[in-house]
Design an enzyme around this catalytic site. Structure first.
Site, PDB file in Angstrom:
ATOM      1  N   ASP A 105       4.660 -20.403  59.771  1.00  0.00           N
ATOM      2  CA  ASP A 105       5.769 -20.387  60.835  1.00  0.00           C
ATOM      3  C   ASP A 105       5.080 -20.086  62.146  1.00  0.00           C
ATOM      4  OD1 ASP A 105       7.792 -20.443  62.520  1.00  0.00           O
ATOM      5  OD2 ASP A 105       8.880 -18.715  61.636  1.00  0.00           O
ATOM      6  N   ASP A 107       5.527 -19.457  65.844  1.00  0.00           N
ATOM      7  CA  ASP A 107       6.569 -19.374  66.805  1.00  0.00           C
ATOM      8  C   ASP A 107       5.885 -18.677  68.018  1.00  0.00           C
ATOM      9  OD1 ASP A 107       9.009 -18.910  67.824  1.00  0.00           O
ATOM     10  OD2 ASP A 107       9.631 -17.257  66.657  1.00  0.00           O
ATOM     11  N   ASP A 259       4.203 -15.790  62.023  1.00  0.00           N
ATOM     12  CA  ASP A 259       5.094 -15.226  61.450  1.00  0.00           C
ATOM     13  C   ASP A 259       4.749 -14.545  60.134  1.00  0.00           C
ATOM     14  OD1 ASP A 259       7.542 -13.489  60.562  1.00  0.00           O
ATOM     15  OD2 ASP A 259       8.949 -14.784  61.400  1.00  0.00           O
TER      16      ASP A 259
END
Length: 357
Positions: A105, A107, A259
């Site tokens: 992830d 982000d 993440d």
């Protein structure tokens, strides 16, 4: 429900728009992801909060789609893990986890070039997210792990990031990866983030990455190319050079905003492909590596549900906000006629506005 009639009006309108989207996405375009082995996957959703409820499961695709059409959630998730008892409340042990998808992830946060509030988005921070995906893929997943673009699933999250799933075409490799436990997944992401980098015994891949950066920063690399014990070599340099070397290493190690919880958490939920992101109203959309690489995918254009850019509202925006460009049209707090696509963004960000008759 809020006691404010104006707020209720907005909530009801937003709910109606989400319902319209899912009707089209499910019945017409078949956009909504049906998680593999659905009965063994946990489903979660959110309306006014990111996650209002989880520990939900469905035995059939029909039950699942009927539920989505009925609820039309603002945020929709599926578990990365496959579980014997996905609807039980508790950790991995209670749920009987038996395998897990592996996904990154990315982000990103507001960049130095962004001029907006921390929670807003623009081409700059979205461009940074794209760059980080390419670094992850081209500096690590392709050369270090022998993966190709056919082995990856890349998904725009609907906000300032991407999910990158490892889906090797080789069934044996896929089976092995999905059996990784928490320790294997943690080692994997820590290697990519350079957390277990040993300057006294440099591996070839990180060595090449850092030497490339040293050259960009005009740091002599000849001795670093020949030796694996970099710590001793660095300590022989002048204070200013030594500081510059360590700063360069730290900068390279912090290039990726991954993440770590998404890789670490056994029962992590991830956004369902084909849903909408409740904070932005943008689509959670699978894209190709080539469209990302060539910069053909534009999140603020291709991430917008086109039909929502044609439904117009007269509004009064009551607070000053940063501009946002969707499908080439720029809106701000002075805008009085806006499309549904922008209305969903305002609602998701908690902006004070009202819909006029």
């Amino acid at each position: 429900m809020n006691e404010n009639p104006a707020a209720n009006k907005i909530f009801n309108e937003v709910s109606s728009l989400y319902k319209q989207y899912f009707e089209y996405a499910i019945k017409v375009r078949k956009w909504l992801e049906i998680p593999d082995d659905l009965p063994h996957r946990e489903i979660g959703y959110g309306m006014l909060k990111k996650v209002d409820n989880r520990n939900i499961s469905f035995n059939t695709e029909g039950e699942y789609l009927t539920w989505v059409l009925k609820e039309s959630p603002f945020h929709l998730y599926k578990s990365l893990s496959y579980m014997e008892y996905p609807d039980l409340v508790g950790g991995a042990a209670k749920k009987g986890l038996f395998k897990r998808e592996v996904a990154f992830d990315i982000d990103t946060h507001k960049t130095e070039k962004c001029t907006h509030d921390d929670s807003w988005i623009c081409e700059e921070c979205l461009g940074e997210a794209r760059n980080q995906v390419l670094i992850l893929i081209e500096d690590f997943l392709f050369p270090d792990f022998g993966l190709s673009e056919k082995d990856l699933k890349i998904v725009f999250t609907g906000n300032r990031g991407y999910h990158i799933y490892l889906k090797p075409e080789d069934p044996e490799l896929l089976k092995k990866i999905e059996k990784w436990g928490k320790n294997e997944r943690r080692y994997f992401i820590e290697y990519i983030l350079g957390k277990n980098l040993n300057l006294r015994n440099m591996g070839s891949r990180w060595k090449n990455i850092l030497i490339s950066e040293f050259k960009k920063n005009k740091i002599a690399t000849k001795k670093f190319e020949k030796n694996s014990d970099w710590k001793t070599e660095i300590d022989t340099r002048k204070d200013t050079t030594r500081r510059k070397i360590y700063e360069t290493i730290d900068k390279v190690k912090s290039r990726l905003e991954l993440d770590e919880k998404v890789m670490d958490d056994d029962i992590r939920l991830l956004r369902t492909i084909g849903s909408l992101h409740g904070y932005t109203g943008l689509m959670v959309k699978e894209i190709t590596y080539s469209s990302l690489k060539s910069n053909q995918f534009d999140p603020l254009n291709h991430g917008v549900f086109s039909k929502f850019h044609k439904i117009m509202y007269n509004v009064n925006i009551k607070q000053e906000i940063d501009p946002l460009t969707l499908k080439g049209d720029t809106f701000n707090h002075k805008s009085t006629e806006i499309p549904a696509s922008y209305l969903l963004f305002l609602f998701g960000h908690g902006i004070d506005f009202e819909i006029l008759e």
